[in-house]
Write an enzyme that holds these catalytic residues in place. Structure first.
Site, mmCIF file in Angstrom:
data_model
loop_
_atom_site.group_PDB
_atom_site.id
_atom_site.type_symbol
_atom_site.label_atom_id
_atom_site.label_comp_id
_atom_site.label_asym_id
_atom_site.label_seq_id
_atom_site.Cartn_x
_atom_site.Cartn_y
_atom_site.Cartn_z
ATOM 1 N N GLN A 52 0.836 -1.204 0.000
ATOM 2 C CA GLN A 52 0.000 0.000 0.000
ATOM 3 C C GLN A 52 0.871 1.254 0.000
ATOM 4 O OE1 GLN A 52 -2.378 -0.473 3.533
ATOM 5 N NE2 GLN A 52 -3.990 -1.627 2.493
ATOM 6 N N THR A 83 -11.890 -5.863 3.945
ATOM 7 C CA THR A 83 -11.224 -4.574 4.149
ATOM 8 C C THR A 83 -11.709 -3.613 3.081
ATOM 9 O OG1 THR A 83 -9.109 -3.461 3.664
ATOM 10 C CG2 THR A 83 -9.268 -5.751 3.045
ATOM 11 N N CYS A 196 -13.767 1.931 7.118
ATOM 12 C CA CYS A 196 -12.606 1.089 7.409
ATOM 13 C C CYS A 196 -13.098 0.066 8.412
ATOM 14 C CB CYS A 196 -11.453 1.917 7.977
ATOM 15 S SG CYS A 196 -10.069 0.892 8.541
#
Length: 238
Positions: A52, A83, A196
């Site tokens: 990421q 996620t 999230c």
């Protein structure tokens, strides 16, 4: 019910919530001692987080696609990516398997629209708040999506990675999130998407003056409903 496949471990803190919720919703839906038929593939989040930060989404997509193929081979009839952030590579993952991928942003949009709302604030990692893969998917459903200002985004992101993903829940961080939510509402947000999966460890309905949409809970509930209905209709897969 059909078998639910979950790509988890990103972080395992929220994956534990997914597992609990999948089983609780199955018990509530079917009664008695029923629990969810599920296959969980838990990835090493340190490796994913490194990709990421490096912006190497192509490699991240390959890693998740490999995991998805393993989950399908293990018997999953539908697939969840546990996620929000890693829905950045959802198309790559979906293309790697023949079972359907239940997209987290779609289940969230369904809930927001069912509540009669059109404008929401979005909390999540910096990737989710600032890039278009998630906001754009919500916008395609007719929603207007607001995100915090730069300082608020930095605060939300930091607390996710430095605290929530490590199982740390602090009252001062809850207060910080409440301030960010208050700013979004003051700017016109009618609801707040907890975009999230770890945020639900910190924030609930009592922390917001407007409705919150807990994406982990919504995703798990939709998956159980899909798995149960597919089995009752006699479909091999949803």
């Amino acid at each position: 019910m059909r078998t639910i496949g979950l790509l988890g471990g990103m972080s395992w803190e929220s994956t534990a919530e997914y597992y609990r919720l999948l089983n609780e919703f199955t018990r509530d839906r079917l009664g008695g001692l029923h629990s969810a038929r599920c296959v969980v593939y838990s990835l090493d989040f340190a490796e994913i987080e490194r990709l990421q930060v490096a912006g190497d989404w192509e490699e991240a997509g390959r890693v998740l696609a490999d995991a998805a193929r393993a989950v399908e081979a293990a018997g999953a009839d539908l697939l969840l990516i546990g996620t929000n952030t890693m829905h950045k590579v959802a198309d790559t993952v979906a293309a790697a398997v023949s079972v359907p991928l239940l997209h987290l942003a779609d289940t969230t949009a369904d809930a927001v629209l069912a509540a009669g709302l059109r404008r929401v604030g979005l909390l999540g990692t910096a990737f989710t708040m600032e890039q278009d893969f998630y906001r754009g998917r919500l916008a395609e459903r007719g929603l207007s999506v607001d995100v915090p200002g730069a300082e608020g985004r930095a605060t939300v992101h930091r607390i996710i990675y430095e605290e929530l993903c490590r199982g740390v829940v602090r009252e001062e961080s809850r207060a910080a999130y409440r301030r960010v939510i208050g700013d979004l509402v003051a700017d016109g947000a009618e609801g707040v998407v907890l975009g999230c999966t770890e945020i639900e460890l910190l924030i609930g309905a009592d922390d917001s003056p407007v409705p919150v949409f807990p994406t982990t809970r919504l995703h798990a509930a939709a998956a159980v409903e899909l798995a149960v209905e597919a089995a009752r209709s006699g479909h091999a897969r949803p």
